[in-house]
Write a protein that holds these residues in place. Structure first.
Motif, PDB file in Angstrom:
ATOM      1  N   PRO A  62    -126.963   0.992 -89.086  1.00  0.00           N
ATOM      2  CA  PRO A  62    -125.540   1.359 -89.194  1.00  0.00           C
ATOM      3  C   PRO A  62    -124.976   1.809 -87.850  1.00  0.00           C
ATOM      4  N   ASP A  63    -123.702   1.491 -87.612  1.00  0.00           N
ATOM      5  CA  ASP A  63    -123.049   1.953 -86.393  1.00  0.00           C
ATOM      6  C   ASP A  63    -123.077   3.476 -86.345  1.00  0.00           C
ATOM      7  N   ILE A  64    -123.153   4.017 -85.149  1.00  0.00           N
ATOM      8  CA  ILE A  64    -123.208   5.468 -84.991  1.00  0.00           C
ATOM      9  C   ILE A  64    -121.965   6.102 -85.612  1.00  0.00           C
ATOM     10  N   GLY A  65    -122.185   7.100 -86.455  1.00  0.00           N
ATOM     11  CA  GLY A  65    -121.081   7.802 -87.094  1.00  0.00           C
ATOM     12  C   GLY A  65    -120.705   7.265 -88.456  1.00  0.00           C
ATOM     13  N   CYS A  66    -121.369   6.203 -88.917  1.00  0.00           N
ATOM     14  CA  CYS A  66    -121.055   5.621 -90.227  1.00  0.00           C
ATOM     15  C   CYS A  66    -122.246   5.760 -91.169  1.00  0.00           C
ATOM     16  N   PRO A  67    -121.995   6.018 -92.456  1.00  0.00           N
ATOM     17  CA  PRO A  67    -123.090   6.148 -93.423  1.00  0.00           C
ATOM     18  C   PRO A  67    -123.717   4.800 -93.742  1.00  0.00           C
ATOM     19  N   ARG A  68    -124.868   4.840 -94.356  1.00  0.00           N
ATOM     20  CA  ARG A  68    -125.637   3.619 -94.575  1.00  0.00           C
ATOM     21  C   ARG A  68    -124.993   2.663 -95.572  1.00  0.00           C
ATOM     22  N   ASN A  69    -124.170   3.181 -96.479  1.00  0.00           N
ATOM     23  CA  ASN A  69    -123.515   2.276 -97.428  1.00  0.00           C
ATOM     24  C   ASN A  69    -122.146   1.811 -96.932  1.00  0.00           C
ATOM     25  N   TYR A  70    -121.671   2.357 -95.816  1.00  0.00           N
ATOM     26  CA  TYR A  70    -120.457   1.894 -95.131  1.00  0.00           C
ATOM     27  C   TYR A  70    -120.813   1.763 -93.649  1.00  0.00           C
ATOM     28  N   PRO A  71    -121.646   0.793 -93.286  1.00  0.00           N
ATOM     29  CA  PRO A  71    -122.336   0.841 -91.992  1.00  0.00           C
ATOM     30  C   PRO A  71    -121.563   0.332 -90.786  1.00  0.00           C
ATOM     31  N   TYR A  72    -120.345  -0.214 -90.971  1.00  0.00           N
ATOM     32  CA  TYR A  72    -119.652  -0.858 -89.855  1.00  0.00           C
ATOM     33  C   TYR A  72    -118.452  -0.032 -89.399  1.00  0.00           C
ATOM     34  N   CYS A  73    -118.402   0.237 -88.112  1.00  0.00           N
ATOM     35  CA  CYS A  73    -117.292   0.968 -87.501  1.00  0.00           C
ATOM     36  C   CYS A  73    -116.194  -0.032 -87.136  1.00  0.00           C
ATOM     37  N   VAL A  74    -114.990   0.159 -87.674  1.00  0.00           N
ATOM     38  CA  VAL A  74    -113.909  -0.805 -87.468  1.00  0.00           C
ATOM     39  C   VAL A  74    -112.626  -0.083 -87.072  1.00  0.00           C
ATOM     40  N   LEU A  75    -111.637  -0.880 -86.653  1.00  0.00           N
ATOM     41  CA  LEU A  75    -110.316  -0.356 -86.346  1.00  0.00           C
ATOM     42  C   LEU A  75    -109.494  -0.238 -87.626  1.00  0.00           C
ATOM     43  N   GLU A  76    -108.276   0.267 -87.510  1.00  0.00           N
ATOM     44  CA  GLU A  76    -107.449   0.507 -88.692  1.00  0.00           C
ATOM     45  C   GLU A  76    -107.184  -0.770 -89.473  1.00  0.00           C
ATOM     46  N   ASP A  77    -107.045  -1.911 -88.771  1.00  0.00           N
ATOM     47  CA  ASP A  77    -106.790  -3.179 -89.454  1.00  0.00           C
ATOM     48  C   ASP A  77    -108.065  -3.863 -89.933  1.00  0.00           C
ATOM     49  N   GLY A  78    -109.212  -3.207 -89.772  1.00  0.00           N
ATOM     50  CA  GLY A  78    -110.479  -3.754 -90.229  1.00  0.00           C
ATOM     51  C   GLY A  78    -111.200  -4.617 -89.225  1.00  0.00           C
ATOM     52  N   SER A  79    -110.624  -4.817 -88.045  1.00  0.00           N
ATOM     53  CA  SER A  79    -111.252  -5.668 -87.035  1.00  0.00           C
ATOM     54  C   SER A  79    -112.322  -4.903 -86.262  1.00  0.00           C
ATOM     55  N   ASP A  80    -113.198  -5.661 -85.594  1.00  0.00           N
ATOM     56  CA  ASP A  80    -114.261  -5.050 -84.804  1.00  0.00           C
ATOM     57  C   ASP A  80    -113.687  -4.454 -83.522  1.00  0.00           C
ATOM     58  N   PRO A  81    -114.043  -3.219 -83.185  1.00  0.00           N
ATOM     59  CA  PRO A  81    -113.549  -2.638 -81.938  1.00  0.00           C
ATOM     60  C   PRO A  81    -114.203  -3.221 -80.698  1.00  0.00           C
ATOM     61  N   GLY A  82    -115.371  -3.828 -80.856  1.00  0.00           N
ATOM     62  CA  GLY A  82    -116.100  -4.343 -79.701  1.00  0.00           C
ATOM     63  C   GLY A  82    -117.295  -3.466 -79.388  1.00  0.00           C
ATOM     64  N   PHE A  83    -118.310  -4.068 -78.833  1.00  0.00           N
ATOM     65  CA  PHE A  83    -119.568  -3.369 -78.578  1.00  0.00           C
ATOM     66  C   PHE A  83    -119.351  -2.113 -77.742  1.00  0.00           C
ATOM     67  N   GLN A  84    -119.914  -1.003 -78.220  1.00  0.00           N
ATOM     68  CA  GLN A  84    -119.853   0.311 -77.577  1.00  0.00           C
ATOM     69  C   GLN A  84    -118.438   0.889 -77.520  1.00  0.00           C
ATOM     70  N   SER A  85    -117.531   0.346 -78.333  1.00  0.00           N
ATOM     71  CA  SER A  85    -116.165   0.875 -78.384  1.00  0.00           C
ATOM     72  C   SER A  85    -115.978   1.683 -79.666  1.00  0.00           C
ATOM     73  N   PRO A  86    -115.151   2.733 -79.622  1.00  0.00           N
ATOM     74  CA  PRO A  86    -114.945   3.559 -80.817  1.00  0.00           C
ATOM     75  C   PRO A  86    -114.037   2.883 -81.832  1.00  0.00           C
ATOM     76  N   GLY A  87    -114.244   3.210 -83.096  1.00  0.00           N
ATOM     77  CA  GLY A  87    -113.370   2.768 -84.172  1.00  0.00           C
ATOM     78  C   GLY A  87    -112.730   3.964 -84.844  1.00  0.00           C
ATOM     79  N   VAL A  88    -111.998   3.705 -85.932  1.00  0.00           N
ATOM     80  CA  VAL A  88    -111.278   4.789 -86.604  1.00  0.00           C
ATOM     81  C   VAL A  88    -111.729   4.992 -88.047  1.00  0.00           C
TER      82      VAL A  88
END
Length: 315
Positions: free
Chosen positions: A157-183
């Protein structure tokens, strides 16, 4: 006279003093002699009264969800969706009276487990913080939930996300990019949901996961509704899949999904080499194709014997 007064007081005050002030009527209802502000009947020590028994006083809330071995998302009894967690002056044991309902509680430091969910927080925003963004002390309430996550791009899982919601994304659901923060955290991301099939548009529902919708760009398998060509089902890209339609004589026919260059043209099955049949496909009108899963190598059904890669356009 004084003795008789004392006896009179004991006689009538005894039953009154023993009388309790409330009775349990069940979960999520206002117990007898309690109010909307304090709906739950508890014992003198603050423990919840159950089974229709009598208690000592009424409480605002009880710690009905914790402690247990899972993070808390459901409501404590007496609390609501705006403030889910019943808290007290100190950490509460299970089913014990609290003094207030909090938005969330810092149940475990992120330094111990960056992928855990604090009590009261939803999995898409799993970290309990104060208004200024700082974490409250351990087992203390906060005022809001956030996702302090980073797209790490690993199998974990991405850092800061739980195992059942493992992907860190932006507000519109898109990928922020490797090593970039999401919301926020999500069960999927666009890159995960891309199935590589040009016949479908792929979407990520942040709560239910990936799904695909036919985009209408592939017409070659539009009639494959009355039969199947085995496993896998008809698919419009990739050399390991089959397409199903009919041959030029109207008989059900499945053939490997292949590139369009170098095919033998035909008007009927009689024009085709042995073990092949004539069909109109997304490659155009009338081409000889082998049976899906047949023994004839596909190169033998070509003019030049040279495959050129899959296509769905016929160009």
């Amino acid at each position: 006279m004084r003795l008789s007064s004392i006896l009179f007081s004991l006689l009538f005050a005894g039953p009154a003093a023993a009388q309790t002030t409330c009775r349990d009527l069940g979960q999520w209802v206002i117990d007898q002699r309690c109010t909307e502000e304090k709906p739950i009947c508890v014992y003198r020590n603050g423990g919840q009264v159950v089974g229709g028994n009598r208690g000592h006083h009424c409480a605002l809330c009880i710690n009905s969800q914790q402690p247990n071995r899972f993070w808390q998302v459901d409501l404590d009894e007496g609390c609501d969706f705006d403030a889910r967690v019943c808290v007290g002056r100190r950490p509460l044991a299970a089913n014990v009276e609290g003094t207030a309902c909090a938005v969330c509680v810092n149940s475990i430091p992120t330094t111990i487990d960056a992928n855990d969910i604090d009590d009261g927080c939803p999995p898409e925003a799993p970290i309990c913080v104060n208004d200024d963004g700082s974490e409250p002390p351990l087992r203390k309430p906060g005022t809001k939930c956030i996702a302090d996550c980073v797209d790490t791009g690993y199998n974990e899982p991405d850092i800061g996300c739980p195992r059942n919601y493992p992907y860190c994304v932006l507000e519109d659901g898109s990928d922020p990019g490797f090593q970039s923060p999401g919301v926020k955290c999500s069960v999927c991301s666009p890159s995960v949901c891309d199935d590589g099939n040009p016949c479908t548009d792929d979407y990520c529902d942040p709560y239910f996961g990936c799904y695909s919708v036919d985009n209408g760009s592939c017409v070659c398998d539009a009639n494959a509704v009355d039969w199947q060509c085995g496993d896998p089902f008809p698919f419009c890209s990739g050399v390991e899949f089959c397409l199903c339609d009919v041959d030029t004589e109207g008989a059900p026919f499945c053939w490997p999904n292949v590139s369009c260059e170098g095919l033998v043209e035909c008007t009927s099955n009689a024009d085709c080499p042995e073990s092949t049949r004539c069909a109109s496909t997304c490659c155009g009108e009338g081409h000889c194709l082998p049976e899906c899963g047949g023994e004839i190598p596909f190169e033998e059904a070509r003019v030049d014997g040279q495959p050129s890669g899959p296509t769905t356009t016929g160009k």
